[in-house]
Design a protein around this motif. Structure first.
Motif, PDB file in Angstrom:
ATOM      1  N   THR A 169      13.621   6.484 -13.737  1.00 13.91           N
ATOM      2  CA  THR A 169      12.449   6.688 -14.578  1.00 13.91           C
ATOM      3  C   THR A 169      11.372   7.360 -13.730  1.00 13.91           C
ATOM      4  O   THR A 169      11.479   7.414 -12.497  1.00 13.91           O
ATOM      5  CB  THR A 169      11.937   5.340 -15.115  1.00 13.91           C
ATOM      6  OG1 THR A 169      11.590   4.485 -14.013  1.00 13.91           O
ATOM      7  CG2 THR A 169      12.983   4.664 -15.984  1.00 13.91           C
ATOM      8  N   PRO A 170      10.317   7.916 -14.338  1.00 14.01           N
ATOM      9  CA  PRO A 170       9.282   8.595 -13.551  1.00 14.01           C
ATOM     10  C   PRO A 170       8.720   7.693 -12.440  1.00 14.01           C
ATOM     11  O   PRO A 170       8.507   6.497 -12.639  1.00 14.01           O
ATOM     12  CB  PRO A 170       8.221   8.920 -14.598  1.00 14.01           C
ATOM     13  CG  PRO A 170       8.989   9.064 -15.867  1.00 14.01           C
ATOM     14  CD  PRO A 170      10.078   8.036 -15.789  1.00 14.01           C
ATOM     15  N   LEU A 171       8.506   8.295 -11.290  1.00 14.58           N
ATOM     16  CA  LEU A 171       7.993   7.552 -10.136  1.00 14.58           C
ATOM     17  C   LEU A 171       6.573   7.070 -10.410  1.00 14.58           C
ATOM     18  O   LEU A 171       5.745   7.805 -10.942  1.00 14.58           O
ATOM     19  CB  LEU A 171       8.025   8.416  -8.887  1.00 14.58           C
ATOM     20  CG  LEU A 171       9.379   9.020  -8.501  1.00 14.58           C
ATOM     21  CD1 LEU A 171       9.245   9.806  -7.202  1.00 14.58           C
ATOM     22  CD2 LEU A 171      10.450   7.947  -8.374  1.00 14.58           C
ATOM     23  N   GLU A 193       0.833  -1.206   0.000  1.00 17.15           N
ATOM     24  CA  GLU A 193       0.000   0.000   0.000  1.00 17.15           C
ATOM     25  C   GLU A 193       0.869   1.259   0.000  1.00 17.15           C
ATOM     26  O   GLU A 193       1.769   1.407   0.840  1.00 17.15           O
ATOM     27  CB  GLU A 193      -0.909  -0.005   1.227  1.00 17.15           C
ATOM     28  CG  GLU A 193      -1.851   1.180   1.296  1.00 17.15           C
ATOM     29  CD  GLU A 193      -2.676   1.165   2.571  1.00 17.15           C
ATOM     30  OE1 GLU A 193      -3.896   1.398   2.483  1.00 17.15           O
ATOM     31  OE2 GLU A 193      -2.099   0.922   3.647  1.00 17.15           O
ATOM     32  N   GLY A 194       0.613   2.150  -0.965  1.00 14.52           N
ATOM     33  CA  GLY A 194       1.307   3.427  -1.009  1.00 14.52           C
ATOM     34  C   GLY A 194       2.730   3.375  -1.519  1.00 14.52           C
ATOM     35  O   GLY A 194       3.461   4.369  -1.451  1.00 14.52           O
ATOM     36  N   SER A 195       3.162   2.248  -2.051  1.00  7.19           N
ATOM     37  CA  SER A 195       4.555   2.099  -2.466  1.00  7.19           C
ATOM     38  C   SER A 195       4.881   2.955  -3.693  1.00  7.19           C
ATOM     39  O   SER A 195       4.012   3.293  -4.492  1.00  7.19           O
ATOM     40  CB  SER A 195       4.865   0.637  -2.781  1.00  7.19           C
ATOM     41  OG  SER A 195       4.096   0.205  -3.888  1.00  7.19           O
ATOM     42  N   VAL A 196       6.167   3.276  -3.822  1.00  4.53           N
ATOM     43  CA  VAL A 196       6.702   3.961  -4.993  1.00  4.53           C
ATOM     44  C   VAL A 196       7.524   2.953  -5.782  1.00  4.53           C
ATOM     45  O   VAL A 196       8.303   2.181  -5.205  1.00  4.53           O
ATOM     46  CB  VAL A 196       7.591   5.150  -4.582  1.00  4.53           C
ATOM     47  CG1 VAL A 196       8.287   5.755  -5.796  1.00  4.53           C
ATOM     48  CG2 VAL A 196       6.769   6.202  -3.852  1.00  4.53           C
ATOM     49  N   PHE A 197       7.356   2.964  -7.111  1.00  2.00           N
ATOM     50  CA  PHE A 197       8.123   2.074  -7.974  1.00  2.00           C
ATOM     51  C   PHE A 197       8.867   2.902  -9.011  1.00  2.00           C
ATOM     52  O   PHE A 197       8.316   3.859  -9.575  1.00  2.00           O
ATOM     53  CB  PHE A 197       7.206   1.075  -8.678  1.00  2.00           C
ATOM     54  CG  PHE A 197       7.932   0.170  -9.637  1.00  2.00           C
ATOM     55  CD1 PHE A 197       8.685  -0.891  -9.163  1.00  2.00           C
ATOM     56  CD2 PHE A 197       7.882   0.393 -11.005  1.00  2.00           C
ATOM     57  CE1 PHE A 197       9.376  -1.720 -10.036  1.00  2.00           C
ATOM     58  CE2 PHE A 197       8.567  -0.431 -11.890  1.00  2.00           C
ATOM     59  CZ  PHE A 197       9.313  -1.490 -11.400  1.00  2.00           C
ATOM     60  N   THR A 198      10.117   2.524  -9.261  1.00  2.00           N
ATOM     61  CA  THR A 198      10.906   3.217 -10.273  1.00  2.00           C
ATOM     62  C   THR A 198      12.008   2.297 -10.776  1.00  2.00           C
ATOM     63  O   THR A 198      12.242   1.221 -10.208  1.00  2.00           O
ATOM     64  CB  THR A 198      11.507   4.525  -9.705  1.00  2.00           C
ATOM     65  OG1 THR A 198      12.109   5.279 -10.753  1.00  2.00           O
ATOM     66  CG2 THR A 198      12.541   4.240  -8.635  1.00  2.00           C
ATOM     67  N   GLU A 218      11.934  12.959  -6.545  1.00  2.00           N
ATOM     68  CA  GLU A 218      11.457  13.461  -7.836  1.00  2.00           C
ATOM     69  C   GLU A 218      12.573  13.998  -8.735  1.00  2.00           C
ATOM     70  O   GLU A 218      12.522  13.846  -9.945  1.00  2.00           O
ATOM     71  CB  GLU A 218      10.428  14.574  -7.614  1.00  2.00           C
ATOM     72  CG  GLU A 218       9.119  14.112  -6.977  1.00  2.00           C
ATOM     73  CD  GLU A 218       8.243  13.342  -7.953  1.00  2.00           C
ATOM     74  OE1 GLU A 218       8.562  13.309  -9.156  1.00  2.00           O
ATOM     75  OE2 GLU A 218       7.235  12.771  -7.511  1.00  2.00           O
ATOM     76  N   ALA A 219      13.595  14.610  -8.166  1.00  2.00           N
ATOM     77  CA  ALA A 219      14.605  15.298  -8.985  1.00  2.00           C
ATOM     78  C   ALA A 219      15.759  14.401  -9.414  1.00  2.00           C
ATOM     79  O   ALA A 219      16.704  14.879 -10.046  1.00  2.00           O
ATOM     80  CB  ALA A 219      15.160  16.494  -8.208  1.00  2.00           C
TER      81      ALA A 219
END
Length: 313
Positions: free
Chosen positions: A284-286, A242-247, A278-279
């Motif tokens: 690759t885009p989050l 839940e709520g994870s970020v993938f890149t 983000e920067a």
């Protein structure tokens, strides 16, 4: 920051060790590293300098890894998760920032699922909900070379299984290929059995446990050219948290921490200290796969409802 110390413990009759770089004035929770199948407590020294300036850093040789006791393949990742929990208890760490790599992912995932109160943040590199058939073929080829005690063939098979094909743009490919081949061809004696047990444990793995993970900030990433834990498989694994970020780390494969170690070190430092990702132009885009899955699940009943209503019209 103090000098590193190594401590050895025993869990259910099996010895294991951890390496501790203590920070007396940390800015974040301790960082605990669970490395890949063929790594040890020294594998992340090139990355850990910036981490050690912000936190106490603990790297673990679970049974079957590094200089810890051998672990038969019959022992699963749930057992290793129990050893990891033992580490946290013995060192009285409280909540930790948990970083797991490839083979270490199921170990950390089990711990986070069973003990979410012990994990402040979770970072998984090279995650997959289940290994793909082509990846398993490569791992079986590695196992065959190990069973034959052919170190040169094992080195060749390892490079083929863990690194992207030559037509993919991968940073520092030549140097990493030499390093991987050198390390794998250098194993002798009992190390064949140790590596074989770890490889078979991965081959026999039945995938991430059902139920997912909630309540823990999580980052899942791998190389954009990873052919073992492919990006789509990593994205699927991230969708269960839940709520994870993938890149993805650009111009890397299954070994981003070797191919772009400075960038991976920076990525994890920022994540574990609550800074924005983000920067970072090497990513690759989050993405937020769990949010997409939730939206699909929420929308599905409405879609079915619309179909039924349409039939009534």
């Amino acid at each position: 920051m103090t000098a590193a110390q190594v401590q050895r413990f025993v869990f259910e009759g099996l010895g294991y060790q951890c390496r501790i770089v203590e920070n007396p004035a940390p800015r974040t929770e301790p960082i605990v590293i669970v490395g890949g199948a063929f790594q040890n407590i020294y594998s992340y020294r090139r990355l850990e300098g910036p981490w050690a300036e912000a936190a106490t850093v603990i790297s673990v040789d679970l049974p079957g890894s590094g200089a810890s006791d051998p672990l038969p393949a019959a022992y699963g990742f749930d057992f290793l998760s129990g050893v990891l929990a033992d580490v946290l208890d013995r060192l009285a760490l409280g909540k930790v920032n948990l970083y797991a790599v490839s083979y270490g992912v199921p170990v950390a995932y089990h711990l986070a699922q069973d003990h979410p109160d012990r994990v402040a943040r979770l970072a998984l590199m090279g995650a997959a909900s289940l290994y793909p058939p082509e990846g398993l073929r490569g791992l079986r080829a590695m196992a065959d070379a190990l069973a034959s005690a052919d170190s040169d063939d094992y080195a060749r098979r390892s490079v083929a299984a863990l690194m992207a094909p030559a037509d993919r743009p991968v940073r520092n490919r030549a140097a990493v290929t030499r390093l991987l081949a050198r390390d794998m061809s250098a194993i002798t004696g009992a190390a064949f059995d140790r590596h074989l047990a770890s490889t078979r444990r991965v081959i026999d793995w039945q995938g991430l446990p059902p139920g997912g993970i909630t309540g823990i900030p999580a980052l899942c990433f791998t190389g954009e050219h990873d052919t073992l834990t492919r990006p789509d498989l990593g994205r699927e694994a991230a969708s269960t948290i839940e709520g994870s970020v993938f890149t993805l780390v650009r111009e890397t494969d299954h070994l981003p921490a070797l191919e772009r170690h400075r960038e991976v070190s920076q990525l994890l430092l920022r994540f574990f200290t609550g800074q924005s990702l983000e920067a970072l132009d090497f990513l690759t885009p989050l993405e937020h796969p769990s949010a997409i899955e939730k939206a699909r699940a929420d929308f599905a009943p409405l879609g079915h409802q619309a179909v039924r209503s349409g039939a009534a019209w």
